[in-house]
Design an enzyme around this catalytic site. Structure first.
Site, mmCIF file in Angstrom:
data_model
loop_
_atom_site.group_PDB
_atom_site.id
_atom_site.type_symbol
_atom_site.label_atom_id
_atom_site.label_comp_id
_atom_site.label_asym_id
_atom_site.label_seq_id
_atom_site.Cartn_x
_atom_site.Cartn_y
_atom_site.Cartn_z
ATOM 1 N N TYR A 279 -3.317 4.735 6.616
ATOM 2 C CA TYR A 279 -2.631 3.461 6.888
ATOM 3 C C TYR A 279 -1.280 3.424 6.174
ATOM 4 O O TYR A 279 -0.245 3.160 6.784
ATOM 5 C CB TYR A 279 -3.521 2.307 6.407
ATOM 6 C CG TYR A 279 -2.832 0.955 6.341
ATOM 7 C CD1 TYR A 279 -2.556 0.223 7.496
ATOM 8 C CD2 TYR A 279 -2.463 0.396 5.108
ATOM 9 C CE1 TYR A 279 -1.931 -1.021 7.429
ATOM 10 C CE2 TYR A 279 -1.847 -0.852 5.040
ATOM 11 C CZ TYR A 279 -1.582 -1.554 6.198
ATOM 12 O OH TYR A 279 -0.961 -2.783 6.127
ATOM 13 N N GLU B 28 0.839 -1.213 0.000
ATOM 14 C CA GLU B 28 0.000 0.000 0.000
ATOM 15 C C GLU B 28 0.874 1.264 0.000
ATOM 16 O O GLU B 28 0.406 2.334 -0.364
ATOM 17 C CB GLU B 28 -0.944 0.005 1.208
ATOM 18 C CG GLU B 28 -2.085 -0.990 1.113
ATOM 19 C CD GLU B 28 -3.213 -0.559 0.160
ATOM 20 O OE1 GLU B 28 -3.390 0.643 -0.071
ATOM 21 O OE2 GLU B 28 -3.896 -1.455 -0.365
HETATM 22 P P1 NAP Z 1 -4.365 -8.597 11.154
HETATM 23 O O1 NAP Z 1 -4.977 -9.948 10.949
HETATM 24 O O2 NAP Z 1 -5.237 -7.404 11.105
HETATM 25 O O3 NAP Z 1 -3.588 -8.610 12.552
HETATM 26 C C1 NAP Z 1 -3.101 -7.454 13.150
HETATM 27 C C2 NAP Z 1 -2.971 -7.690 14.629
HETATM 28 O O4 NAP Z 1 -2.468 -6.493 15.251
HETATM 29 C C3 NAP Z 1 -4.277 -8.033 15.321
HETATM 30 O O5 NAP Z 1 -4.135 -9.253 15.995
HETATM 31 C C4 NAP Z 1 -4.474 -6.889 16.331
HETATM 32 O O6 NAP Z 1 -4.934 -7.316 17.570
HETATM 33 C C5 NAP Z 1 -3.052 -6.385 16.526
HETATM 34 N N1 NAP Z 1 -3.043 -5.020 17.033
HETATM 35 C C6 NAP Z 1 -3.745 -3.957 16.555
HETATM 36 N N2 NAP Z 1 -3.506 -2.870 17.316
HETATM 37 C C7 NAP Z 1 -2.631 -3.239 18.281
HETATM 38 C C8 NAP Z 1 -2.012 -2.560 19.352
HETATM 39 N N3 NAP Z 1 -2.258 -1.278 19.617
HETATM 40 N N4 NAP Z 1 -1.148 -3.252 20.157
HETATM 41 C C9 NAP Z 1 -0.922 -4.569 19.927
HETATM 42 N N5 NAP Z 1 -1.498 -5.269 18.933
HETATM 43 C C10 NAP Z 1 -2.341 -4.604 18.113
HETATM 44 O O7 NAP Z 1 -3.190 -8.380 10.099
HETATM 45 P P2 NAP Z 1 -2.402 -9.459 9.191
HETATM 46 O O8 NAP Z 1 -3.136 -9.635 7.920
HETATM 47 O O9 NAP Z 1 -2.010 -10.605 10.019
HETATM 48 O O10 NAP Z 1 -1.109 -8.607 8.814
HETATM 49 C C11 NAP Z 1 0.027 -8.579 9.664
HETATM 50 C C12 NAP Z 1 0.811 -7.307 9.409
HETATM 51 O O11 NAP Z 1 1.210 -7.235 8.056
HETATM 52 C C13 NAP Z 1 0.031 -6.024 9.690
HETATM 53 O O12 NAP Z 1 0.932 -5.092 10.230
HETATM 54 C C14 NAP Z 1 -0.429 -5.585 8.318
HETATM 55 O O13 NAP Z 1 -0.610 -4.186 8.276
HETATM 56 C C15 NAP Z 1 0.755 -6.025 7.466
HETATM 57 N N6 NAP Z 1 0.447 -6.350 6.094
HETATM 58 C C16 NAP Z 1 -0.534 -7.240 5.796
HETATM 59 C C17 NAP Z 1 -0.788 -7.569 4.486
HETATM 60 C C18 NAP Z 1 -1.844 -8.592 4.113
HETATM 61 O O14 NAP Z 1 -2.187 -8.684 2.937
HETATM 62 N N7 NAP Z 1 -2.311 -9.386 5.047
HETATM 63 C C19 NAP Z 1 -0.021 -6.984 3.452
HETATM 64 C C20 NAP Z 1 1.004 -6.122 3.802
HETATM 65 C C21 NAP Z 1 1.250 -5.814 5.105
HETATM 66 P P3 NAP Z 1 -6.465 -7.682 17.897
HETATM 67 O O15 NAP Z 1 -6.609 -9.119 17.500
HETATM 68 O O16 NAP Z 1 -6.515 -7.447 19.335
HETATM 69 O O17 NAP Z 1 -7.323 -6.746 17.085
#
Ligand code: NAP
Length: 341
Positions: A149, A127
């Site tokens: 974001y 992104e």
């Molecule tokens: P996800 O499923 O949304 O998981 C993000 C986690 O971060 C959730 O478990 C959330 O906890 C936790 N979180 C949010 N705010 C927090 C805080 N203040 N302190 C501690 N924990 C917090 O994301 P994902 O798909 O696994 O992606 C993992 C990472 O890769 C993220 O950083 C995302 O931005 C990045 N990313 C993802 C993609 C993709 O396609 N999936 C692509 C590029 C980058 P809760 O469960 O409590 O809400």
């Protein structure tokens, strides 16, 4: 035994990475922010909820982060925690910046002062390329973020580069293109599509309502991407890498493939907000477009070039887009089927 701390342990990538590291013999600490037992479902699905040592750590709490880093002194930290939903970042830009930008700086500061040998992985994102400056995008492509974001993630990205260059911190950023799985959150378009179509199949839903059908994304399988994260931290020198498939598909294609899995062929009629996806056989409207799901600033096309990761890390995505949709459809049909038993 190597110690790894994963933030965002309850998320999609957190669960897959924890499974991967446990299989490699790591002691895994899962940092989460007390959001209730139900969100352990991903770890439960992978059979590891009791094999991760849970600790409370919120990216908004600096002293909390210091305590955790100081006490565990992990060999590796994987920062996967984020407010990760682009659309929500337009509604909550301050919170998003506090978690996704400044939150990362809090961890970097804690590492710098209390555990400087800890290796650090940062979850950067495609992104950040936003309004793309060239096609395909690689590590040298200029960034042009299009959401709070993406801007927050870009701040974090450059902070990691800066701490690497200024303080010799072993920090790597994985610029990951979209990666999906049956463990993806329901708010994201891929999982929303497969879950909604499973519900349509079982008569629990009438139609799927989406935003921009023509957005193009490079979608890979999350389970394979976590290995790339680990590989980055095993190299002699820290660096940043794009992880992607090198293929791009529209949301329209995603929907067609997913309906196809349950034997429905979709015909498209109309334009823009009036466009509809119709079941060719029954003539029933199954897909509608709503302005509600459009972003204030759209990202039209993402297509990654993972050559550097292939060359330096030996990492390569295996699962093709169509197969990925099949895996997700199969899982959601099973889940919804069990729900109504
Ligand atoms: P996800 O499923 O949304 O998981 C993000 C986690 O971060 C959730 O478990 C959330 O906890 C936790 N979180 C949010 N705010 C927090 C805080 N203040 N302190 C501690 N924990 C917090 O994301 P994902 O798909 O696994 O992606 C993992 C990472 O890769 C993220 O950083 C995302 O931005 C990045 N990313 C993802 C993609 C993709 O396609 N999936 C692509 C590029 C980058 P809760 O469960 O409590 O809400």
């Amino acid at each position: 035994m190597k110690k790894a701390l994963i933030t965002g342990i309850r998320g999609q990538d957190g669960a897959y990475l924890a499974r991967f590291l446990i299989d490699k013999g790591y002691k895994v600490y899962g940092a989460d922010r007390r959001s209730g037992d139900s969100s352990l479902w991903r770890m439960k699905e992978l059979g590891i909820e009791d094999r991760v040592e849970h600790i409370y750590m919120d990216l908004l709490e600096y002293i909390n982060i210091i305590d955790v880093i100081k006490n565990i002194k992990p060999d590796e930290v994987y920062n996967l925690a984020a407010q990760s939903f682009v659309q929500a970042s337009f509604d909550q830009p301050l919170l998003t910046a506090d978690i996704d930008a400044v939150g990362v700086l809090r961890i970097l500061e804690a590492i710098r002062y209390f555990s400087p040998k800890t290796k650090f992985y940062q979850a950067s994102t495609s992104e950040m390329f936003g309004k793309v400056q060239s096609i395909p995008q690689n590590e040298k492509t200029p960034f042009y973020p299009r959401s709070p974001y993406a801007v927050s993630k870009l701040f974090a990205h450059w902070m990691v580069v800066n701490y690497r260059e200024s303080y010799n911190i072993f920090g790597c950023c994985g610029i990951l293109f979209n990666h999906e799985s049956p463990l993806r959150g329901l708010e994201f378009i891929t999982r929303k599509t497969t879950d909604n179509i499973a519900r349509i199949k079982y008569g629990l839903k009438e139609k799927l309502v989406v935003g921009n059908l023509d957005s193009k994304r490079d979608w890979g399988y999350a389970k394979e991407y976590v290995e790339g994260m680990w590989l980055m931290l095993q190299q002699k020198n820290p660096d940043d890498y794009v992880l992607a498939t090198g293929e791009t598909h529209t949301i329209r294609e995603l929907i067609e493939y997913a309906f196809n899995y349950i034997g429905i062929k979709i015909a498209w009629k109309g334009k823009g907000l009036d466009e509809k996806g119709i079941d060719k056989k029954s003539g029933k409207v199954l897909v509608e477009v709503s302005k509600k799901y459009y972003r204030p600033a759209e990202v039209d096309l993402l297509l990654g070039d993972p050559s550097k990761a292939k060359k330096n890390l030996g990492w390569k995505p295996e699962t093709k887009f169509k197969k990925l949709i099949e895996i997700m459809m199969e899982a959601d049909l099973k889940r919804v089927g069990e729900e109504i038993k």
